[in-house]
Design an enzyme around this catalytic site. Sequence first.
Site, PDB file in Angstrom:
ATOM      1  CG  LEU A  48      12.467 -16.465  -5.281  1.00 19.54           C
ATOM      2  CD1 LEU A  48      11.725 -17.370  -6.250  1.00 19.54           C
ATOM      3  CD2 LEU A  48      11.637 -15.224  -4.970  1.00 19.54           C
ATOM      4  CB  CYS A  72      20.502 -17.148   5.570  1.00 20.84           C
ATOM      5  SG  CYS A  72      20.467 -18.820   4.909  1.00 20.84           S
ATOM      6  CG  ASP A  75       7.679  -7.038   2.338  1.00 17.88           C
ATOM      7  OD1 ASP A  75       8.398  -7.916   2.834  1.00 17.88           O
ATOM      8  OD2 ASP A  75       7.145  -6.138   3.002  1.00 17.88           O
ATOM      9  CG  HIS A  96      15.023 -21.348   2.907  1.00 20.63           C
ATOM     10  ND1 HIS A  96      15.353 -20.226   3.652  1.00 20.63           N
ATOM     11  CD2 HIS A  96      13.694 -21.559   3.130  1.00 20.63           C
ATOM     12  CE1 HIS A  96      14.289 -19.791   4.295  1.00 20.63           C
ATOM     13  NE2 HIS A  96      13.268 -20.590   3.993  1.00 20.63           N
ATOM     14  CG  ASP A 117      19.297 -19.788   0.617  1.00 18.57           C
ATOM     15  OD1 ASP A 117      18.881 -20.733   1.325  1.00 18.57           O
ATOM     16  OD2 ASP A 117      19.360 -18.616   1.041  1.00 18.57           O
ATOM     17  CG  ASP A 168      15.016 -16.254   5.137  1.00 21.69           C
ATOM     18  OD1 ASP A 168      15.383 -16.754   4.056  1.00 21.69           O
ATOM     19  OD2 ASP A 168      15.297 -16.739   6.245  1.00 21.69           O
ATOM     20  CD  GLU A 169      10.385  -9.536   5.953  1.00 21.95           C
ATOM     21  OE1 GLU A 169       9.250  -9.116   5.656  1.00 21.95           O
ATOM     22  OE2 GLU A 169      10.568 -10.440   6.794  1.00 21.95           O
TER      23      GLU A 169
END
Length: 401
Positions: free
Chosen positions: A137, A376, A92, A193, A195, A73-74
């Site tokens: 993404l 994740c 980022d 998300h 994913d 996620d980051e």
Amino acid sequence: EDETDDSHFDVALTASPLFFNHHLQASTQTMALEVNEWDFSNDAFISDYEDHLGEDFFALNASSFDYDIWMQDEFEFGYATSPDAHLDIIFDTHRNGQGWPGYGLDHFPEDVYEGPDWLLINWGTVTATSLDYGGNLEVSPPVTVDGVDYPYGRVYYGGVSSYQPHMATRDAIDSFEVQRPFMPDSTWLCVGHVDEYTSTIPDPSAPKGFRFVISDTRAGWEVLETMDPSTELPQYAPGGWAGHSIADVGEMLDSVALHYINEEVQDIIDEQELVFRAELGLTDEGIIYMPSLFEEVGGCWGGTAALIPGMTNMIISDVGDRPTAVLADPFLRTDLSDTSVDLMIAEVRRRMPESLDLVFLDDWEVYHMGLGEVHCGSNVQRRAPRTWWDDAGHLITHEER
């Protein structure tokens, strides 16, 4: 030099586009955070990674990052390249940790990767929603759609017109012209998300060299219906953080509410499959349906999350010269130590190509019960191709040259 010579000429220069990585690119490093505090541990998760990926995997102590475990996620890995220069790039996201003192993973890219030939890009400062996170993404492998070749794949992120990533995020992603983005719906999920219900796997025998993986509740029910209803499910039996308060397979099969929720979910997934078919040029042969079941999550305004650990939420790494899918152990068995008797694992193996090795990790306590899975909680650095000037010029508009 003849100063009286007033001849001149124009030189057209093209800067390298920015690229995100996709699953057909060879992996170089896979990473996760190690948690072992207050009887809260992912030791099995980490040790299985180490056993299968060896030196290509590394783990850092989660205490250094405020126990912020959501590596995907980051930030996202990407690159820019030219015939004689290359930049590895970390994008980022706006997430900036989880808002705790120290901001969790916010400083991970700087701590681990900042240095020569690395560029760390922050998309700006906004109050992010979950839709701005890296788990929302994804990038397809190379595709040809309506006669247009996308040799570096296409980016996609989840949202709908009324609820989507912030404009700053969309502007950043939409600038990836060579990987022209599109937006399916992920907002029916609690975390939201893409994913959580889509992925891609390499498969040289497939028409496009990969297969698109999408969650499918019909396939999930089919597996359960082959099982003895009295099969006890000790991993699911506890309540609260430890499980789902489901004692055996029969409780799942007999739950009217669970059938209703998954019928609704499947209708949405079917609609989104049509979006992916159109945007990625997919055919029946190019799709793998991953057995899945979802449940409604309390406090999430009707949003859903995986009931059976979400095996679509996988990462692809390489072990030697073989690609390996690392995915969540579904634990649909009584003997938790014996994966060979798990009919769900057997069915997933049957659906996957023989060219792909499968590793099922125990992600239950730290990730699954936290509404995430293997993808994740992990991230993967990949080797970048360096030929865009030969095969992607047709995707760069005149204004960008």
